[in-house]
Scaffold this active site. Structure first.
Site, PDB file in Angstrom:
ATOM      1  N   GLY A 183       7.359 -40.855  18.551  1.00 43.63           N
ATOM      2  CA  GLY A 183       7.072 -39.972  19.682  1.00 43.63           C
ATOM      3  C   GLY A 183       8.017 -40.135  20.847  1.00 43.63           C
ATOM      4  N   GLU A 184       8.344 -41.384  21.191  1.00 43.06           N
ATOM      5  CA  GLU A 184       9.201 -41.647  22.349  1.00 43.06           C
ATOM      6  C   GLU A 184      10.682 -41.717  21.985  1.00 43.06           C
ATOM      7  OE1 GLU A 184       5.718 -41.862  24.532  1.00 43.06           O
ATOM      8  OE2 GLU A 184       6.047 -42.814  22.611  1.00 43.06           O
TER       9      GLU A 184
END
Length: 757
Positions: A723-724
């Site tokens: 996600g990051e």
């Protein structure tokens, strides 16, 4: 003489689903409209609507609220403000949620003092949304206005070391060597200041809460837009003195969050308060403008000094950051540490401080801290590579670290070098002319190629899940986790199906309800490995019960076989050493007479591994830009994003995550900035029209590479999360490409036209 040996074809079983690009199981519900969001749920009995009134001043005190004028309007039921709210919990700890920073949390409608612009000061409740909105618009409130200060530059002298207190925040690494001496003596050096101002989350779904008053004591169903239903529940329960049975929180679908939903926002407090006081179902929905009234990526000032020897080896490395925070909380991010993790130096100095201004507390925003620090450090590294006469990619490989210099620990795994090599090959980096302003396209536009790296924590949190296998062979797995669009529904279904060897069609995964086993907020890229491990464990516990039942069958083919020696494949249990010793799960259930088999599973980080190793995912972003030197316009025409993030559960949803992160990196580099008018103490571009984000016309070719990486130390299921990491490197690579194209180094985001011309 070589010999070709024929390999038998691999048979793909219906239950062999981990690592496959399977469509989202929740997709049909979303595209058909069957998926319900917080403001769409029906309630028991009639529904009233609350509309929030926000302060137009940034600092001061409410002196008078003319509620009687509004209450005279037919259909208006109540005007809540600090003058008439009931007594709440007294101590700060009741208002602290799971991811709250240090300091004193904001308490809506607690007192007449105004601490930031758009602070909620009243809630008007009426029969309809339109009536509540109208009544709120004519509510007169008088203020004593005080002088505010929202200018971070003016309070640099009031900076203080960022305190501990927030989960996940790591203080800067301790200094090493003699930074000043090494920098002064080095032949190649760079010193610069890097700036970006506030940026706001802009998820499509606005924050909303629907409270279904059940009419049984204080029992409610609270449908909330959040990234963590259990976090909201404990927050509400503590403030209002409710049991978990009375405050059931449900969040089945979240229309984007990106960190804005990690903490309970003030609309859920107001909606629950109104429902309790009025003993009635209430819905509160924020407007787009109100979405700019709470957390944001903080305005941050960074200073870097980096120096190398003649060969290009880094000898001095200093990274300092100063970020804004509110007057009442100390919002912290891990900003400078990443630089020390990616690059080793015998002489280092890191520092991270805060200064208080009159704004709401900043809030985690995708890749919090890392996105901020990464732009500055990767820009400075790029600049130093030119000073040292090295290709930017060659320079990064020359200073590659095989252990974490900040903690002197080995990495559980690190395939960043492969990200560099595979990304460069796909991009065609070897065709790059190293001289700035040396490349143009057929239309005369300046062409620039840039590269940057990123790393993010591969962390794990405590999580739990429940698995229920019914007599008809259908498996239902549940956890109170969230899905803000990352693909949680499908990857957990895959994990459950693979673990028990069932077809995907026979598995249902449910989430987002506090009646389910507890899970952490969805953020930090830890959901896949944390909840995924819990799901696997729950299904394995069901599998153990299945094996015991199978061994009770007459003439059981699995008699005497241990669980570790059994595999679950294509709806069957079978022995590893002799797959002909097999029995169908359906036959086991039929013979047992059991209506269902159920079990819970838990998972959490390994404390020994956490002490011994450094756990991170990595990426390398390669970017091509084209710049019109007459107009100063920048177009990102190609991106290759190579990611090493452990086991990829679903390449399709993982790719979507990296695509989204890449687009956000472009947005951060070229567009995103919330303009703070310091005279008014107010963000002035609080809408989609003026807060610029990319559209389809801004996005061209994005190529995502997943570098193979095995890591069963960072996570028991080998997952690190994407996600990051997909956002990191992109903004810096764009800035570096702009320098290569134009010869102009820009150290302030966004890279708008005025900064180039």
């Amino acid at each position: 003489m070589s010999q070709t040996i024929a390999t038998p074809p691999t048979v793909r079983l219906d239950s062999d689903v981990i690592g496959k690009p399977i469509n989202r199981t929740d997709g049909p519900a979303k595209v058909s409209g069957a998926a319900k969001y917080a403001a769409e749920f029906g309630v028991t009995g009639p529904l009233w609507y609350g509309y929030i009134v926000n302060s137009p001043v940034a600092k001061g005190k409410i002196t008078k609220i003319h509620a009687d004028e509004v209450l005279a309007i037919p259909g208006v039921h109540k005007v809540f403000s600090h003058e008439n709210v009931p007594s709440f919990a007294w101590f700060d700890r009741a208002y602290k949620d799971d991811v709250a920073p240090g300091g004193s949390p904001f308490r809506p409608l607690h007192e007449p003092e105004i601490m930031f612009n758009q602070q909620p000061v009243a809630l008007v409740v009426a029969d309809t949304f339109e009536l509540a909105r109208y009544a709120a618009s004519v509510l007169r409130i008088e203020y004593d206005v005080e002088k505010h200060n929202t200018d971070l530059d003016s309070v640099i002298g009031e900076a203080f070391d960022a305190p501990k207190g927030k989960t996940g925040f790591l203080p800067p690494p301790k200094p090493k060597g003699d930074m000043n001496k090494a920098f002064a003596e080095a032949p190649h050096k760079v010193a610069g200041e890097y700036i970006h101002r506030a940026q706001h989350h802009n998820p499509m779904e606005m924050f909303a809460t629907t409270v279904d008053w059940l009419g049984d004591g204080k029992k409610m169903k609270i449908y909330d837009k959040t990234q963590g239903a259990p976090n909201v529940q404990q927050y509400i329960a503590k403030i209002f003195g409710l049991s978990t049975d009375e405050a059931r929180v449900i969040s089945k679908f979240t229309g984007g969050g990106f960190g804005s939903g990690l903490r309970p926002q003030y609309q859920v407090f107001l909606a629950v308060m109104a429902a309790l006081e009025l003993e009635h179902s209430v819905r509160v929905v924020m407007t787009r403008t109100q979405m700019f009234s709470f957390g944001h990526r903080p305005h941050t000032l960074q200073k870097l000094r980096i120096a190398s020897d003649e060969q290009g080896h880094i000898q001095a490395l200093e990274h300092k950051a100063l970020a804004e925070t509110s007057q009442f909380e100390n919002a912290t991010e891990t900003v400078v540490n990443w630089t020390g993790i990616l690059y080793n130096s015998p002489n280092t100095n890191f520092d991270y401080q805060l200064s208080k201004i009159d704004v709401f507390t900043p809030l985690d925003m995708r890749a919090p801290g890392a996105a901020t620090g990464n732009f500055a450090s990767e820009s400075a590294i790029d600049e130093l590579s030119y000073k040292a006469g090295k290709d930017p990619l060659e320079f990064r490989l020359l200073n590659y670290t095989y252990t974490d210099p900040t903690e002197n620990k080995p990495f559980t795994s690190k395939r960043l070098d492969d990200c560099y090599h595979e990304g460069a090959a796909r991009f065609g980096w070897d065709q790059r002319n190293p001289a700035p302003r040396s490349m143009r396209d057929e239309n005369g536009l300046l062409v620039g190629w840039g590269v940057a790296a990123g790393c993010w924590d591969a962390s794990m949190q405590k999580a739990a899940a429940k698995a229920v296998l019914t007599a008809n062979g259908h498996l239902t797995v549940s956890s109170a986790t969230n899905d803000q669009g990352a693909g949680t529904y499908v990857i957990m279904t895959q994990m459950a199906a693979q673990t028990l060897g069932l077809p995907m069609a026979q598995v249902t995964f449910s989430l987002g309800d506090t009646n389910m086993p507890a899970a952490p907020v969805q953020g930090g890229s830890w959901t896949a490995n944390s909840v995924g491990a819990a799901v696997k464990n729950a299904c394995q516990e069901v599998g153990k019960k299945l094996l015991k039942l199978a061994q009770k069958m007459d003439d059981s083919p699995l008699a005497g076989v241990d669980f570790e020696d059994v595999q679950f494949v294509d709806g069957h249990l079978r022995a590893n050493e002799d797959i002909t010793r097999s029995v169908a799960i359906a036959d086991v259930l039929a013979a047992s007479g059991e209506a269902k088999i159920e079990a819970e599973g838990k998972a959490g980080p390994n404390p020994i591994n956490m002490l011994k190793y450094s756990m991170h995912s990595h990426n390398a972003a390669f970017v091509e830009v084209k710049v019109d030197e007459d107009l100063g316009t920048i177009h990102v025409t190609r991106v290759v994003n190579a990611v090493a993030a452990g086991r990829i559960m679903n390449p399709k949803t993982a790719r979507s995550q990296v695509l989204g992160g890449t687009v956000w990196g472009l947005s951060m580099a070229l567009m995103e900035e919330t303009y703070l008018n310091n005279d008014l103490g107010r963000y002035v571009n609080h809408n989609y029209a003026e807060y610029h984000i990319p559209t389809n016309a801004d996005i061209h070719k994005i190529d995502v590479i997943f570098v193979e990486e095995e890591d069963d130390i960072a996570s028991p299921i080998g997952v690190k999360g994407v996600g990051e990491i997909g956002m990191l490197g992109v903004a810096a690579a764009i800035a570096n490409a702009v320098y290569h194209a134009t010869g102009k180094r820009v150290r302030e985001l966004p890279l708008t036209i005025d900064k180039l011309l």
